[in-house]
Motif scaffolding. Sequence first.
Motif, PDB file in Angstrom:
ATOM      1  N   ALA A 161       0.823  -1.220   0.000  1.00  0.00           N
ATOM      2  CA  ALA A 161       0.000   0.000   0.000  1.00  0.00           C
ATOM      3  C   ALA A 161       0.848   1.258   0.000  1.00  0.00           C
ATOM      4  O   ALA A 161       0.326   2.355   0.183  1.00  0.00           O
ATOM      5  N   VAL A 162       2.151   1.109  -0.222  1.00  0.00           N
ATOM      6  CA  VAL A 162       3.033   2.267  -0.122  1.00  0.00           C
ATOM      7  C   VAL A 162       3.681   2.533  -1.476  1.00  0.00           C
ATOM      8  O   VAL A 162       3.954   1.607  -2.244  1.00  0.00           O
ATOM      9  N   LYS A 163       3.869   3.805  -1.783  1.00  0.00           N
ATOM     10  CA  LYS A 163       4.603   4.200  -2.991  1.00  0.00           C
ATOM     11  C   LYS A 163       6.015   4.591  -2.594  1.00  0.00           C
ATOM     12  O   LYS A 163       6.216   5.508  -1.797  1.00  0.00           O
ATOM     13  N   LEU A 164       6.992   3.856  -3.125  1.00  0.00           N
ATOM     14  CA  LEU A 164       8.386   4.140  -2.800  1.00  0.00           C
ATOM     15  C   LEU A 164       8.926   5.246  -3.701  1.00  0.00           C
ATOM     16  O   LEU A 164       8.594   5.339  -4.882  1.00  0.00           O
ATOM     17  N   LEU A 165       9.773   6.086  -3.106  1.00  0.00           N
ATOM     18  CA  LEU A 165      10.562   7.072  -3.843  1.00  0.00           C
ATOM     19  C   LEU A 165      12.023   6.631  -3.777  1.00  0.00           C
ATOM     20  O   LEU A 165      12.364   5.716  -3.016  1.00  0.00           O
ATOM     21  N   PRO A 166      12.926   7.231  -4.556  1.00  0.00           N
ATOM     22  CA  PRO A 166      14.345   6.923  -4.365  1.00  0.00           C
ATOM     23  C   PRO A 166      14.720   7.144  -2.900  1.00  0.00           C
ATOM     24  O   PRO A 166      14.232   8.099  -2.279  1.00  0.00           O
ATOM     25  N   PRO A 167      15.548   6.289  -2.314  1.00  0.00           N
ATOM     26  CA  PRO A 167      15.869   6.432  -0.880  1.00  0.00           C
ATOM     27  C   PRO A 167      16.342   7.835  -0.506  1.00  0.00           C
ATOM     28  O   PRO A 167      15.993   8.350   0.542  1.00  0.00           O
ATOM     29  N   VAL A 168      17.156   8.454  -1.366  1.00  0.00           N
ATOM     30  CA  VAL A 168      17.528   9.866  -1.209  1.00  0.00           C
ATOM     31  C   VAL A 168      17.005  10.574  -2.467  1.00  0.00           C
ATOM     32  O   VAL A 168      17.644  10.530  -3.523  1.00  0.00           O
ATOM     33  N   PRO A 169      15.837  11.207  -2.392  1.00  0.00           N
ATOM     34  CA  PRO A 169      15.226  11.759  -3.606  1.00  0.00           C
ATOM     35  C   PRO A 169      16.039  12.853  -4.283  1.00  0.00           C
ATOM     36  O   PRO A 169      16.020  12.966  -5.498  1.00  0.00           O
ATOM     37  N   LYS A 170      16.739  13.665  -3.480  1.00  0.00           N
ATOM     38  CA  LYS A 170      17.464  14.784  -4.069  1.00  0.00           C
ATOM     39  C   LYS A 170      18.864  14.907  -3.471  1.00  0.00           C
ATOM     40  O   LYS A 170      19.145  15.816  -2.681  1.00  0.00           O
TER      41      LYS A 170
ATOM     42  N   ILE B 150      21.554  -7.405  -4.348  1.00  0.00           N
ATOM     43  CA  ILE B 150      22.827  -7.354  -3.636  1.00  0.00           C
ATOM     44  C   ILE B 150      22.640  -8.005  -2.277  1.00  0.00           C
ATOM     45  O   ILE B 150      21.691  -7.683  -1.540  1.00  0.00           O
ATOM     46  N   GLU B 151      23.508  -8.906  -1.959  1.00  0.00           N
ATOM     47  CA  GLU B 151      23.457  -9.664  -0.712  1.00  0.00           C
ATOM     48  C   GLU B 151      23.377  -8.729   0.494  1.00  0.00           C
ATOM     49  O   GLU B 151      24.132  -7.763   0.594  1.00  0.00           O
ATOM     50  N   GLY B 152      22.425  -8.996   1.381  1.00  0.00           N
ATOM     51  CA  GLY B 152      22.299  -8.225   2.611  1.00  0.00           C
ATOM     52  C   GLY B 152      21.551  -6.919   2.453  1.00  0.00           C
ATOM     53  O   GLY B 152      21.293  -6.232   3.442  1.00  0.00           O
ATOM     54  N   ILE B 153      21.204  -6.552   1.219  1.00  0.00           N
ATOM     55  CA  ILE B 153      20.494  -5.281   0.990  1.00  0.00           C
ATOM     56  C   ILE B 153      19.087  -5.543   0.470  1.00  0.00           C
ATOM     57  O   ILE B 153      18.108  -5.188   1.108  1.00  0.00           O
ATOM     58  N   GLY B 154      18.960  -6.195  -0.684  1.00  0.00           N
ATOM     59  CA  GLY B 154      17.638  -6.458  -1.230  1.00  0.00           C
ATOM     60  C   GLY B 154      17.682  -6.478  -2.742  1.00  0.00           C
ATOM     61  O   GLY B 154      18.753  -6.574  -3.360  1.00  0.00           O
ATOM     62  N   THR B 155      16.488  -6.360  -3.344  1.00  0.00           N
ATOM     63  CA  THR B 155      16.360  -6.420  -4.799  1.00  0.00           C
ATOM     64  C   THR B 155      15.673  -5.165  -5.318  1.00  0.00           C
ATOM     65  O   THR B 155      14.606  -4.781  -4.838  1.00  0.00           O
TER      66      THR B 155
ATOM     67  N   THR C 261      17.504   3.531  -7.968  1.00  0.00           N
ATOM     68  CA  THR C 261      18.133   3.186  -6.695  1.00  0.00           C
ATOM     69  C   THR C 261      17.061   2.682  -5.739  1.00  0.00           C
ATOM     70  O   THR C 261      15.898   3.056  -5.836  1.00  0.00           O
ATOM     71  N   GLY C 262      17.478   1.850  -4.782  1.00  0.00           N
ATOM     72  CA  GLY C 262      16.534   1.375  -3.785  1.00  0.00           C
ATOM     73  C   GLY C 262      16.671  -0.131  -3.573  1.00  0.00           C
ATOM     74  O   GLY C 262      17.676  -0.739  -3.956  1.00  0.00           O
ATOM     75  N   PRO C 263      15.648  -0.784  -3.028  1.00  0.00           N
ATOM     76  CA  PRO C 263      14.403  -0.134  -2.587  1.00  0.00           C
ATOM     77  C   PRO C 263      14.553   0.667  -1.296  1.00  0.00           C
ATOM     78  O   PRO C 263      13.706   1.469  -0.963  1.00  0.00           O
ATOM     79  N   TRP C 264      15.646   0.422  -0.569  1.00  0.00           N
ATOM     80  CA  TRP C 264      15.901   1.130   0.691  1.00  0.00           C
ATOM     81  C   TRP C 264      17.404   1.205   0.924  1.00  0.00           C
ATOM     82  O   TRP C 264      18.200   0.643   0.171  1.00  0.00           O
ATOM     83  N   ILE C 265      17.769   1.891   1.982  1.00  0.00           N
ATOM     84  CA  ILE C 265      19.170   1.964   2.404  1.00  0.00           C
ATOM     85  C   ILE C 265      19.355   1.048   3.602  1.00  0.00           C
ATOM     86  O   ILE C 265      18.569   1.105   4.559  1.00  0.00           O
ATOM     87  N   VAL C 266      20.362   0.201   3.536  1.00  0.00           N
ATOM     88  CA  VAL C 266      20.774  -0.559   4.719  1.00  0.00           C
ATOM     89  C   VAL C 266      21.895   0.241   5.358  1.00  0.00           C
ATOM     90  O   VAL C 266      22.924   0.491   4.726  1.00  0.00           O
ATOM     91  N   THR C 267      21.676   0.709   6.591  1.00  0.00           N
ATOM     92  CA  THR C 267      22.657   1.591   7.213  1.00  0.00           C
ATOM     93  C   THR C 267      23.971   0.867   7.435  1.00  0.00           C
ATOM     94  O   THR C 267      24.023  -0.367   7.563  1.00  0.00           O
ATOM     95  N   ALA C 268      25.036   1.643   7.489  1.00  0.00           N
ATOM     96  CA  ALA C 268      26.360   1.071   7.705  1.00  0.00           C
ATOM     97  C   ALA C 268      26.450   0.372   9.053  1.00  0.00           C
ATOM     98  O   ALA C 268      27.351  -0.434   9.284  1.00  0.00           O
ATOM     99  N   ASP C 269      25.508   0.683   9.935  1.00  0.00           N
ATOM    100  CA  ASP C 269      25.500   0.053  11.255  1.00  0.00           C
ATOM    101  C   ASP C 269      25.158  -1.439  11.179  1.00  0.00           C
ATOM    102  O   ASP C 269      25.258  -2.154  12.165  1.00  0.00           O
ATOM    103  N   GLU C 270      24.694  -1.921  10.014  1.00  0.00           N
ATOM    104  CA  GLU C 270      24.357  -3.336   9.863  1.00  0.00           C
ATOM    105  C   GLU C 270      25.608  -4.222   9.798  1.00  0.00           C
ATOM    106  O   GLU C 270      25.506  -5.439   9.739  1.00  0.00           O
ATOM    107  N   LYS C 271      26.780  -3.621   9.784  1.00  0.00           N
ATOM    108  CA  LYS C 271      28.056  -4.337   9.728  1.00  0.00           C
ATOM    109  C   LYS C 271      28.200  -5.168   8.454  1.00  0.00           C
ATOM    110  O   LYS C 271      28.816  -6.220   8.452  1.00  0.00           O
ATOM    111  N   LEU C 272      27.604  -4.669   7.351  1.00  0.00           N
ATOM    112  CA  LEU C 272      27.863  -5.285   6.062  1.00  0.00           C
ATOM    113  C   LEU C 272      29.307  -5.008   5.666  1.00  0.00           C
ATOM    114  O   LEU C 272      29.820  -3.913   5.875  1.00  0.00           O
ATOM    115  N   ASP C 273      29.975  -5.993   5.098  1.00  0.00           N
ATOM    116  CA  ASP C 273      31.303  -5.755   4.543  1.00  0.00           C
ATOM    117  C   ASP C 273      31.123  -5.408   3.073  1.00  0.00           C
ATOM    118  O   ASP C 273      30.812  -6.285   2.248  1.00  0.00           O
ATOM    119  N   PRO C 274      31.285  -4.162   2.691  1.00  0.00           N
ATOM    120  CA  PRO C 274      31.039  -3.780   1.297  1.00  0.00           C
ATOM    121  C   PRO C 274      32.014  -4.419   0.320  1.00  0.00           C
ATOM    122  O   PRO C 274      31.812  -4.351  -0.885  1.00  0.00           O
TER     123      PRO C 274
END
Length: 876
Positions: free
Chosen positions: A653-662, A862-867, A776-789
């Motif tokens: 029921a939600v419309k997504l925008l780019p995680p950082v629109p501008k 991308i692993e750990g982030i999403g599709t 870009t998207g669908p969301w941002i996984v914060t760096a606090d998730e301890k993903l190894d980029p």
Amino acid sequence: MHMFQPQYTRPLRPNAEVVDRDGRPHVKLREDGRTVYYPLSKDGTTYLKTLDMWYAKVKLPGGQVDKVPLSPVKAAAEMMFADMLRKREMGKAGAVDPFASHAETPLADHVRDWGEDLLAREAGEKYAKAAAADVSRVFAACGFVYPPDLDTEAAQRHLASLRLASLDLPPLPEGQDLFRRPDVAKLLGVTPLAVTKMATRYDLERVGNDRNLRYTRAAVEFLIAKKVQPIGPRTINLKVQALKAFGSYMVAKKRLAENPLHDIEEYNEDADKRHARRPLSPQEAEMLIRTAEASAKSFRGLTGPQRANLYALTVATGFRSDEMASLVPAALSLTADTPTVVLGGRFTKNGKPATQPLPRFAVTRMAAYAAGRDANAPLWPGTWHERSAEMVQADLRAAGIPFVIETPDGPLFADFHALRHTFIYLLDKSGATLKEAMQLARHSDPKLTMAVYGRSALADLGTVVEKMPITDPATCPPTCTTHVPTSDGRGGESRADEDGRTDGGEGEELPEVFEFVVFEAKSDENEEKGKTPPVGFEPTTRRLTAGCSTAELQRNHFRTPIYRGQLARQQGESLNSSLLTHPGAVPMRLATIFSSHGPAAALVVGDQFIDIHATDPGLPGCVKNILAASPAVRQAVADTANNPKAVKYAANAVKLLPPVPKPSKIVCVGLNYRDHAIEGGKAIPTEPVLFAKYPNTLVAHGEPIVLPKVAEKVDYEAELVIVIGKTAKHVPNDASAFQYVGGYTCGHDVSARDWQFRGEEKQWTIGKTFDTFAPTGPWIVTADEKLDPHNLQIQLRLNGSTMQNSSTKEFIFGVPTMLAFITQVITLQPGDLIFTGTPPGVGISRKPPVLLKAGDICEVEIEGIGTLKNPVVAEA
């Protein structure tokens, strides 16, 4: 000082059920589908309820006690209360914040002071009132009460909502062709007088007179179209300018340390002009004056001859209607060597007094018109200037001059302000220089003088092109030989494109060995003409294969080698995963959604999206500000997941925008995967190769990628995107660089290869910046998730088939290297995006090439982030 929730009394309803709880009588009620209990007052006639809002009780210096509202969320209220206590203790210690007292003063008081300051600086009463009103309305709509509430993103969202807003008016009755004025007014939600004004302004079709007056269906449909149209960009930009001016005032008066509204973006007025004006030709201006002179009709007390003199002086000076209304005979100096008219600063738009020279025809007219008048009484009294457009329109109609003309760029109007355009047009025709025209028009921007006011008529432009020094080859013999291109000064060297290509595009085999120029310490050997090396270095051509070693790369690169992903790992370097996170880590997934109040930051929890600011107004409403916030604020954002009153939306029921629109910047790194370089037999770059995208390229998860009409070879590129979390400049090339990373998201660097590879110079940027070319998207996984980029699986699927499948282990340049290299030159801000390059498998490198077409579905996972999923459509 202490925190509390105030109580208030409500009358006890008859027959209310009273029960005993904890030894005290309570009333038992049903509210919102649940049973609640409230204690009764001592006399038993009322019961006590507690407010949701938490308050702080504060003792003022004079001994009075004040209640300060905090937040309805206890955790946030406690944070605010702790901050109040800290400030109080700092004050006792003499560490006083110079802005603290102003921060506690309501914005309404600051706006009032600003308005008075504008009047004191003779900015003009009309402007001062309008600017203060605009600012007050925006603050009220955004919920800004005190200076710390000011937020660029919230203000930008509100202004965007004004551009998107439109009315939903009922349809016209079928079969009805004529409409009474009261019925049209009711339909539009305006007064009958407003209908008359609009119909007159646009010269709409009417039938009958007086009581029998009817408007045609076409006229009513035109008015409906105007009514439902959202606010134009010019009106929005006036609000933006007022907001920025208010912020500058606050800084100048030392009420704020910096202008929090400085970065609000203005809209492109050229893209949606609502009331563009045209100058009158000299013949039209003369006809308007003659027609008014002979008119027997009055307009708000101004007779025809009065209007004729008004129009004549306006065309002679370019004064605005309010400025003309302020003129008195004493302002005229008609017998001086250079006759002039003087405007006081409090009547001009820029607040500065103006002395304008007068042409001979205006001097003659004004001498006769002003003779015998009170020196200090208005030359044109009354309120005509409030309806000046209608006045001019009536006289134009009588003169047979169109009020509005249609052009390919939209309608052009000839209202009273068009007489100012006429003044500058006539200056242009007289041969005045741009500097002279700017001074006489009182402009500070030459583009405004010539681009806005100095529109040349088509006939004038025709005269200009007739003077072009060229003849028809069919009517004269050839006089020159064929042009032979000369050297471009680059020594005939080809330049590698983003992926290191040196071919002309599709169809040419890539060589296995490449030559490229590097710079070494100065010597007398290996000089190469046509190259300009850095100071202290000489260029040398090296032949390196795609599989060259790290040591060889380092020997052939004039900079000190910096951290690279896979190359560094091969040398035994590694990163401690604990260094990949922010201090005070708070793992979250953040999205931007389109809510009922516009774009809003949302916390993603399972398949639900929590509107963060709507849940707790004390928290930031945009992703940029959350990424840049303190650990305590980020923790409060994460805690909204446990708030029983959280404002939630289901994923479907939600419309997504780019995680950082501008974002303020989108920086891209080309050729950053080792296996991608090997795949194409390309030289490994020795430093990051950068190009840019722009915000127009951004689209969200689920939104279409639009194939441009002018591009035939559109390709896909899956990429990991870094989202900056705090301002970064001269970032160290070590693990401390991760403190500047706010998070990661999926990105798709869509590329028009036929534009990217066109010409010898290679047009990387233009091939990458078509609209919709950066999902870009669908969301941002914060760096606090301890993903190894540097260890994430990345895939791109096209219509379900895997086209790219690699790992960020193959990075040539790791995150610290990219940030260190970029921030040598560019200051990165929170919310800025860095596309980190694409793995092998791009369509243009396949045999045969696989290019995007309408109907395709692209998925970047991308692993750990999403599709990130986007359909592909053709440009309409």
